[in-house]
Design a protein around this motif. Structure first.
Motif, PDB file in Angstrom:
ATOM      1  N   SER A  62      15.140  23.273  10.374  1.00  0.00           N
ATOM      2  CA  SER A  62      14.603  21.887  11.045  1.00  0.00           C
ATOM      3  C   SER A  62      15.769  20.845  10.978  1.00  0.00           C
ATOM      4  O   SER A  62      15.580  19.802  11.523  1.00  0.00           O
ATOM      5  N   ALA A  63      16.779  20.874   9.948  1.00  0.00           N
ATOM      6  CA  ALA A  63      17.561  19.736   9.594  1.00  0.00           C
ATOM      7  C   ALA A  63      18.717  19.769  10.851  1.00  0.00           C
ATOM      8  O   ALA A  63      18.980  20.882  11.226  1.00  0.00           O
ATOM      9  N   LYS A  64      18.890  18.428  11.197  1.00  0.00           N
ATOM     10  CA  LYS A  64      19.776  18.190  12.305  1.00  0.00           C
ATOM     11  C   LYS A  64      21.123  17.825  11.762  1.00  0.00           C
ATOM     12  O   LYS A  64      21.465  16.887  11.057  1.00  0.00           O
ATOM     13  N   ALA A  65      22.208  18.777  12.107  1.00  0.00           N
ATOM     14  CA  ALA A  65      23.559  18.138  11.636  1.00  0.00           C
ATOM     15  C   ALA A  65      24.008  17.060  12.377  1.00  0.00           C
ATOM     16  O   ALA A  65      23.602  16.625  13.472  1.00  0.00           O
ATOM     17  N   ASP A  66      24.977  16.142  11.589  1.00  0.00           N
ATOM     18  CA  ASP A  66      25.536  15.030  12.026  1.00  0.00           C
ATOM     19  C   ASP A  66      26.768  15.175  12.880  1.00  0.00           C
ATOM     20  O   ASP A  66      27.746  15.805  12.335  1.00  0.00           O
ATOM     21  N   PRO A  67      26.720  15.010  14.061  1.00  0.00           N
ATOM     22  CA  PRO A  67      27.986  15.180  14.803  1.00  0.00           C
ATOM     23  C   PRO A  67      29.430  14.361  14.412  1.00  0.00           C
ATOM     24  O   PRO A  67      30.407  14.870  14.399  1.00  0.00           O
ATOM     25  N   ASP A  68      28.899  13.154  13.982  1.00  0.00           N
ATOM     26  CA  ASP A  68      30.056  12.269  13.300  1.00  0.00           C
ATOM     27  C   ASP A  68      30.516  12.717  12.315  1.00  0.00           C
ATOM     28  O   ASP A  68      31.750  12.702  12.060  1.00  0.00           O
ATOM     29  N   TRP A  69      29.662  13.414  11.349  1.00  0.00           N
ATOM     30  CA  TRP A  69      30.315  14.072  10.034  1.00  0.00           C
ATOM     31  C   TRP A  69      30.997  15.256  10.292  1.00  0.00           C
ATOM     32  O   TRP A  69      32.316  15.466   9.937  1.00  0.00           O
ATOM     33  N   PHE A  70      30.602  16.039  11.536  1.00  0.00           N
ATOM     34  CA  PHE A  70      31.478  17.258  12.002  1.00  0.00           C
ATOM     35  C   PHE A  70      32.622  16.759  12.506  1.00  0.00           C
ATOM     36  O   PHE A  70      33.637  17.226  12.291  1.00  0.00           O
ATOM     37  N   SER A  71      32.846  15.711  13.457  1.00  0.00           N
ATOM     38  CA  SER A  71      33.991  15.167  13.892  1.00  0.00           C
ATOM     39  C   SER A  71      34.933  14.925  12.843  1.00  0.00           C
ATOM     40  O   SER A  71      36.295  15.124  12.856  1.00  0.00           O
ATOM     41  N   ARG A  72      34.480  13.955  11.937  1.00  0.00           N
ATOM     42  CA  ARG A  72      35.187  13.543  10.657  1.00  0.00           C
ATOM     43  C   ARG A  72      35.826  14.994   9.818  1.00  0.00           C
ATOM     44  O   ARG A  72      36.980  14.972   9.527  1.00  0.00           O
ATOM     45  N   PHE A  73      34.827  15.866   9.862  1.00  0.00           N
ATOM     46  CA  PHE A  73      35.414  16.994   8.877  1.00  0.00           C
ATOM     47  C   PHE A  73      36.564  17.876   9.788  1.00  0.00           C
ATOM     48  O   PHE A  73      37.411  18.300   9.165  1.00  0.00           O
ATOM     49  N   THR A  74      36.368  17.749  10.929  1.00  0.00           N
ATOM     50  CA  THR A  74      37.593  18.725  11.678  1.00  0.00           C
ATOM     51  C   THR A  74      39.028  17.745  11.408  1.00  0.00           C
ATOM     52  O   THR A  74      40.230  18.547  11.522  1.00  0.00           O
ATOM     53  N   HIS A  75      38.916  16.609  11.527  1.00  0.00           N
ATOM     54  CA  HIS A  75      39.973  15.853  11.446  1.00  0.00           C
ATOM     55  C   HIS A  75      40.642  16.100   9.895  1.00  0.00           C
ATOM     56  O   HIS A  75      41.857  16.037   9.693  1.00  0.00           O
ATOM     57  N   LEU A  76      39.781  16.231   9.036  1.00  0.00           N
ATOM     58  CA  LEU A  76      40.312  16.314   7.560  1.00  0.00           C
ATOM     59  C   LEU A  76      40.764  17.883   7.141  1.00  0.00           C
ATOM     60  O   LEU A  76      41.529  17.898   6.360  1.00  0.00           O
ATOM     61  N   ALA A  77      40.239  18.752   8.085  1.00  0.00           N
ATOM     62  CA  ALA A  77      40.321  20.118   7.512  1.00  0.00           C
ATOM     63  C   ALA A  77      41.334  20.823   8.495  1.00  0.00           C
ATOM     64  O   ALA A  77      41.715  22.042   8.441  1.00  0.00           O
ATOM     65  N   GLU A  78      41.835  20.292   9.653  1.00  0.00           N
ATOM     66  CA  GLU A  78      42.764  20.899  10.709  1.00  0.00           C
ATOM     67  C   GLU A  78      43.832  21.484  10.207  1.00  0.00           C
ATOM     68  O   GLU A  78      44.549  22.283  10.626  1.00  0.00           O
ATOM     69  N   ASP A  79      44.467  20.857   9.241  1.00  0.00           N
ATOM     70  CA  ASP A  79      45.784  21.193   8.554  1.00  0.00           C
ATOM     71  C   ASP A  79      45.747  22.211   7.341  1.00  0.00           C
ATOM     72  O   ASP A  79      46.890  22.339   6.957  1.00  0.00           O
ATOM     73  N   VAL A  80      44.342  22.453   7.117  1.00  0.00           N
ATOM     74  CA  VAL A  80      44.296  23.773   5.937  1.00  0.00           C
ATOM     75  C   VAL A  80      44.487  24.951   6.562  1.00  0.00           C
ATOM     76  O   VAL A  80      43.567  25.662   7.216  1.00  0.00           O
ATOM     77  N   SER A  81      45.730  25.721   6.130  1.00  0.00           N
ATOM     78  CA  SER A  81      46.284  26.839   6.539  1.00  0.00           C
ATOM     79  C   SER A  81      45.749  27.992   5.512  1.00  0.00           C
ATOM     80  O   SER A  81      45.906  29.166   5.647  1.00  0.00           O
ATOM     81  N   ASN A  82      45.915  27.788   4.297  1.00  0.00           N
ATOM     82  CA  ASN A  82      45.590  28.586   3.220  1.00  0.00           C
ATOM     83  C   ASN A  82      44.238  29.172   3.270  1.00  0.00           C
ATOM     84  O   ASN A  82      43.470  28.570   3.232  1.00  0.00           O
ATOM     85  N   ASN A  83      44.320  30.588   3.240  1.00  0.00           N
ATOM     86  CA  ASN A  83      43.177  31.251   3.167  1.00  0.00           C
ATOM     87  C   ASN A  83      42.149  31.003   2.155  1.00  0.00           C
ATOM     88  O   ASN A  83      40.705  30.862   2.492  1.00  0.00           O
ATOM     89  N   THR A  84      42.337  30.797   0.986  1.00  0.00           N
ATOM     90  CA  THR A  84      41.774  30.181   0.094  1.00  0.00           C
ATOM     91  C   THR A  84      41.043  28.950   0.137  1.00  0.00           C
ATOM     92  O   THR A  84      39.772  28.682  -0.033  1.00  0.00           O
ATOM     93  N   MET A  85      41.954  28.027   0.594  1.00  0.00           N
ATOM     94  CA  MET A  85      41.325  26.761   0.677  1.00  0.00           C
ATOM     95  C   MET A  85      40.353  26.723   2.041  1.00  0.00           C
ATOM     96  O   MET A  85      39.448  25.935   2.118  1.00  0.00           O
ATOM     97  N   GLN A  86      40.661  27.423   3.046  1.00  0.00           N
ATOM     98  CA  GLN A  86      39.814  27.621   4.220  1.00  0.00           C
ATOM     99  C   GLN A  86      38.514  28.116   3.848  1.00  0.00           C
ATOM    100  O   GLN A  86      37.322  27.481   4.517  1.00  0.00           O
ATOM    101  N   ASP A  87      38.460  29.118   3.128  1.00  0.00           N
ATOM    102  CA  ASP A  87      37.067  29.651   2.486  1.00  0.00           C
ATOM    103  C   ASP A  87      36.268  28.425   1.892  1.00  0.00           C
ATOM    104  O   ASP A  87      35.071  28.497   2.316  1.00  0.00           O
ATOM    105  N   LEU A  88      36.847  27.591   1.126  1.00  0.00           N
ATOM    106  CA  LEU A  88      36.097  26.490   0.240  1.00  0.00           C
ATOM    107  C   LEU A  88      35.608  25.328   1.409  1.00  0.00           C
ATOM    108  O   LEU A  88      34.646  24.743   1.443  1.00  0.00           O
TER     109      LEU A  88
END
Length: 302
Positions: free
Chosen positions: A106-132
């Motif tokens: 029932s919890a609703k995800a925050d689109p603004d949080w997700f947008s910021r998440f994508t900006h921070l994670a977009e340069d992570v290519s290492n498999n281990t860090m991607q898992d985290l």
């Protein structure tokens, strides 16, 4: 010394975001995989040339008559960069599905949080860090508010070495019964009275080096805003009083042997407590023995 007053954010259900401890693996993108293999055993110069070519920064190294126009090189580098970022994000989203429970939420995800998440994670290519990063995403979608944007910003600056250090220190950390505060026990003390003012047994120290944590590593954890470097103190306990901690899923009980005894510890910051959710319970078997021998003058440990 600071008294134990700060509280870290509420912990989500551990089974949704807890993971295996960090281990090194290959880069996810096939192009990077082949690049890593091609540079293995090469000189520093050859490795630099290979990276420059991979990231389209080798234009000026070619003869002038073979160089692509500068504007075209800019466009090509930007295009490949965006393709790499898209591939990284799609890989993280795909991985995160495995950590999301297949149940109504029932919890609703925050689109603004997700947008910021994508900006921070977009340069992570290492498999281990991607898992985290995938576990962060799954934990936030399942329990909104589990990971703050401030924690994501700190995590982005962390290397694999930093992540391994966090995993190692989590294996030594204890939590209070509310599971809100994490700390690393570092010693004990007894407030001296008139008859014991000159006693040498008023303090005891836990040598964390014996568990593989040096002071330099504590400094590194503090630099990453994961722990407070200044030791904090618990409230004083009277003889026979107990304090019970959760140590990686097990109860750890400390009983005061005299009046006015207290504990010293390094506290996790709220950011450190959030990121610790990414690490599974992995107790250090030597810690309990070390605590028993180090704190025996003031506490019995069971």
């Amino acid at each position: 010394m600071n008294k134990d007053q700060d509280e870290s954010p509420q912990e989500p259900q551990k089974d949704l975001v807890a993971s295996s401890t960090v281990n090194t693996t290959n880069i996810s993108a096939e192009s990077k995989n082949s690049s890593a293999k091609s540079t293995s055993g090469f000189t520093s110069q050859k490795q630099l040339l290979a990276l420059a070519k991979q990231f389209v920064l080798d234009g000026a190294l070619l003869p002038e008559d073979k160089q692509m126009p500068l504007e075209e090189r800019v466009v090509r580098r930007e295009r490949l960069s965006r393709l790499r970022q898209q591939q990284n994000l799609e890989s993280i989203v795909k991985k995160s599905l495995a950590y999301c429970p297949n149940a109504s939420n029932s919890a609703k995800a925050d689109p603004d949080w997700f947008s910021r998440f994508t900006h921070l994670a977009e340069d992570v290519s290492n498999n281990t860090m991607q898992d985290l990063w995938a576990k962060i995403l799954a934990g936030e979608i399942t329990h909104p508010g589990s990971f703050s944007l401030k924690s994501l910003t700190v995590f982005k600056s962390m290397s694999i070495t930093d992540a391994k250090l966090l995993a190692k220190v989590c294996s030594l950390a204890v939590k209070d019964t509310s599971k809100k505060n994490m700390r690393i026990l570092s010693g004990a003390y007894k407030t001296p009275g008139l008859l014991s003012f000159f006693s040498k047994n008023t303090q005891s120290k836990v040598n964390l080096n014996q568990c593989g944590i040096s002071y330099t590593e504590l400094l590194s954890l503090a630099d990453n805003h994961l722990i407070f470097l200044q030791e904090a103190e618990s409230n004083e306990l009277q003889k026979g009083e107990q304090v019970v901690f959760n140590y990686n899923g097990q109860n750890l009980t400390l009983t005061a042997k005299a009046n006015q005894c207290g504990l010293r510890f390094y506290k996790f910051t709220p950011i450190g407590s959030e990121l610790a959710l990414l690490i599974s319970d992995n107790p250090d078997e030597d810690l309990v023995s070390l605590l028993k021998s180090s704190l025996h003058a003031h506490f019995s440990v069971s």
